[in-house]
Write an enzyme that holds these catalytic residues in place. Structure first.
Site, PDB file in Angstrom:
ATOM      1  N   GLY A  48      57.857 -19.161  98.746  1.00 43.70           N
ATOM      2  CA  GLY A  48      59.027 -19.849  99.297  1.00 43.70           C
ATOM      3  C   GLY A  48      59.813 -20.692  98.309  1.00 43.70           C
ATOM      4  O   GLY A  48      60.507 -21.619  98.709  1.00 43.70           O
ATOM      5  N   ASN A  94      62.420 -19.692  96.707  1.00 44.41           N
ATOM      6  CA  ASN A  94      63.833 -19.470  97.062  1.00 44.41           C
ATOM      7  C   ASN A  94      64.205 -20.248  98.313  1.00 44.41           C
ATOM      8  O   ASN A  94      65.308 -20.793  98.411  1.00 44.41           O
ATOM      9  CB  ASN A  94      64.120 -17.974  97.260  1.00 44.41           C
ATOM     10  CG  ASN A  94      64.436 -17.272  95.956  1.00 44.41           C
ATOM     11  OD1 ASN A  94      65.481 -17.514  95.355  1.00 44.41           O
ATOM     12  ND2 ASN A  94      63.514 -16.428  95.504  1.00 44.41           N
ATOM     13  N   LYS A 104      58.389  -7.616 104.675  1.00 47.08           N
ATOM     14  CA  LYS A 104      58.399  -6.584 105.720  1.00 47.08           C
ATOM     15  C   LYS A 104      59.755  -5.859 105.669  1.00 47.08           C
ATOM     16  O   LYS A 104      60.777  -6.465 105.335  1.00 47.08           O
ATOM     17  CB  LYS A 104      58.242  -7.238 107.101  1.00 47.08           C
ATOM     18  CG  LYS A 104      56.833  -7.726 107.370  1.00 47.08           C
ATOM     19  CD  LYS A 104      55.957  -6.583 107.855  1.00 47.08           C
ATOM     20  CE  LYS A 104      54.582  -7.017 108.270  1.00 47.08           C
ATOM     21  NZ  LYS A 104      53.600  -7.174 107.199  1.00 47.08           N
ATOM     22  N   ILE A 105      59.716  -4.581 106.024  1.00 44.69           N
ATOM     23  CA  ILE A 105      60.976  -3.828 106.072  1.00 44.69           C
ATOM     24  C   ILE A 105      61.512  -3.874 107.505  1.00 44.69           C
ATOM     25  O   ILE A 105      60.814  -3.483 108.447  1.00 44.69           O
ATOM     26  CB  ILE A 105      60.759  -2.378 105.588  1.00 44.69           C
ATOM     27  CG1 ILE A 105      60.362  -2.405 104.105  1.00 44.69           C
ATOM     28  CG2 ILE A 105      62.015  -1.540 105.793  1.00 44.69           C
ATOM     29  CD1 ILE A 105      59.953  -1.081 103.540  1.00 44.69           C
ATOM     30  N   LEU A 106      62.715  -4.358 107.644  1.00 43.88           N
ATOM     31  CA  LEU A 106      63.307  -4.489 108.986  1.00 43.88           C
ATOM     32  C   LEU A 106      63.817  -3.127 109.461  1.00 43.88           C
ATOM     33  O   LEU A 106      64.301  -2.319 108.663  1.00 43.88           O
ATOM     34  CB  LEU A 106      64.456  -5.506 108.945  1.00 43.88           C
ATOM     35  CG  LEU A 106      64.024  -6.940 108.591  1.00 43.88           C
ATOM     36  CD1 LEU A 106      65.235  -7.790 108.212  1.00 43.88           C
ATOM     37  CD2 LEU A 106      63.250  -7.577 109.752  1.00 43.88           C
ATOM     38  N   ASN A 131      69.703 -10.209 101.074  1.00 48.33           N
ATOM     39  CA  ASN A 131      68.378 -10.169 100.460  1.00 48.33           C
ATOM     40  C   ASN A 131      68.500 -10.473  98.976  1.00 48.33           C
ATOM     41  O   ASN A 131      69.508 -10.138  98.359  1.00 48.33           O
ATOM     42  CB  ASN A 131      67.759  -8.771 100.640  1.00 48.33           C
ATOM     43  CG  ASN A 131      66.371  -8.670 100.030  1.00 48.33           C
ATOM     44  OD1 ASN A 131      65.571  -9.608 100.123  1.00 48.33           O
ATOM     45  ND2 ASN A 131      66.074  -7.548  99.394  1.00 48.33           N
ATOM     46  N   HIS A 139      66.647  -9.609  95.419  1.00 47.53           N
ATOM     47  CA  HIS A 139      65.675  -8.652  94.865  1.00 47.53           C
ATOM     48  C   HIS A 139      65.540  -8.896  93.358  1.00 47.53           C
ATOM     49  O   HIS A 139      66.545  -9.061  92.665  1.00 47.53           O
ATOM     50  CB  HIS A 139      66.133  -7.223  95.149  1.00 47.53           C
ATOM     51  CG  HIS A 139      65.125  -6.213  94.732  1.00 47.53           C
ATOM     52  ND1 HIS A 139      63.975  -5.964  95.459  1.00 47.53           N
ATOM     53  CD2 HIS A 139      65.048  -5.425  93.626  1.00 47.53           C
ATOM     54  CE1 HIS A 139      63.248  -5.059  94.826  1.00 47.53           C
ATOM     55  NE2 HIS A 139      63.887  -4.719  93.721  1.00 47.53           N
TER      56      HIS A 139
HETATM   57  C1  GAR Z   1      61.216 -13.357  94.514  1.00 46.93           C
HETATM   58  O1  GAR Z   1      61.125 -12.980  93.168  1.00 46.93           O
HETATM   59  C2  GAR Z   1      62.038 -12.352  95.299  1.00 46.93           C
HETATM   60  O2  GAR Z   1      63.107 -11.818  94.580  1.00 46.93           O
HETATM   61  C3  GAR Z   1      61.008 -11.291  95.561  1.00 46.93           C
HETATM   62  O3  GAR Z   1      59.833 -12.000  95.896  1.00 46.93           O
HETATM   63  C4  GAR Z   1      59.841 -13.256  95.196  1.00 46.93           C
HETATM   64  C5  GAR Z   1      59.632 -14.352  96.209  1.00 46.93           C
HETATM   65  O4  GAR Z   1      59.465 -15.590  95.597  1.00 46.93           O
HETATM   66  N1  GAR Z   1      61.421 -10.406  96.611  1.00 46.93           N
HETATM   67  C6  GAR Z   1      61.102  -9.126  96.659  1.00 46.93           C
HETATM   68  O5  GAR Z   1      60.398  -8.591  95.840  1.00 46.93           O
HETATM   69  C7  GAR Z   1      61.674  -8.389  97.848  1.00 46.93           C
HETATM   70  N2  GAR Z   1      61.521  -6.981  97.656  1.00 46.93           N
HETATM   71  P1  GAR Z   1      59.542 -16.927  96.448  1.00 46.93           P
HETATM   72  O6  GAR Z   1      58.626 -16.736  97.661  1.00 46.93           O
HETATM   73  O7  GAR Z   1      59.014 -17.987  95.519  1.00 46.93           O
HETATM   74  O8  GAR Z   1      60.958 -17.166  96.864  1.00 46.93           O
END
Ligand code: GAR
Length: 198
Positions: free
Chosen positions: A19, A21, A95-97, A111, A113
């Site tokens: 979390g 982000n 999860k994929i929505l 999203n 990525h």
């Molecule tokens: C982030 O690097 C995000 O871009 C990635 O997971 C991490 C979550 O970090 N997302 C994916 O890979 C989605 N396919 P966080 O929980 O510290 O925000």
């Protein structure tokens, strides 16, 4: 709540893990000029570390069990509509929505990525990037559509890979840039939708 004459957009953030982000988006939402108000946090994992942030900021949060995906998605749709959520930010949500869910929030889900899409869709991006000896990687904020990691790109940040980088150091570097990119992308997205201006 108003920002620049616009009503702040009721926003939900979906997480599965650390979390960072989410933490960053909460900070962003609390600034006076932010276009968003984070009203709700959703996790599919009851032990997600990131759940400490809504607790800390008194933001409503809920854990949903995805073992029956269509059932839980219908429940989430109901909950989000009730809360008048107009923007969903996926932030490390793994999860994929379903198509049905995405249709219900058409052009309202973003999203982040950790790659320069369309390259390296899916999981384990940093590992694959290192294995392929890429010179650059990055991160992307895109609109979520029915195809995995394929919706309209709002913003991207390119990052140089050093010879010494491994997938862990890369993940760290990319995450730092994600925290810069996501708030900017949200602003841009809402300006494009005419829900906000600078
Ligand atoms: C982030 O690097 C995000 O871009 C990635 O997971 C991490 C979550 O970090 N997302 C994916 O890979 C989605 N396919 P966080 O929980 O510290 O925000």
């Amino acid at each position: 709540m108003k920002s620049n004459g616009f009503n702040k957009i009721n926003t939900a953030v979906f997480i599965s893990g650390n979390g960072s982000n989410l933490k960053n988006l909460i900070k962003f939402s609390l600034s006076k000029k932010s276009p968003i108000n984070i009203k709700f946090v959703l996790s599919d994992k009851k032990n997600a570390k990131g759940l400490r942030f809504p607790k800390l900021h008194n933001i409503n949060y809920k854990i949903y069990n995805f073992s029956d995906k269509s059932k839980v998605e219908n429940k989430i749709i109901k909950d989000l509509k009730k809360k008048q959520i107009k923007l969903i930010c996926l932030a490390g949500f793994l999860k994929i929505l379903s198509k049905n869910f995405i249709k219900k929030f058409k052009n309202e889900i973003l999203n982040i990525h950790p790659s320069l899409l369309p390259k390296y869709k899916g999981l384990n991006t940093h590992k694959r990037v290192i294995e392929n000896n890429e010179k650059y990687t990055g991160c992307t904020v895109h609109v979520v559509n029915a195809k995995l990691d394929s919706g309209k790109i709002i913003l991207q940040k390119k990052i140089k890979i050093n010879k010494k980088d491994n997938y862990k150091s890369l993940a760290k570097k990319v995450l730092k840039q994600e925290h810069v990119l996501y708030p900017r992308a949200i602003k841009k997205f809402l300006i494009l939708k005419k829900k906000f201006y600078l």
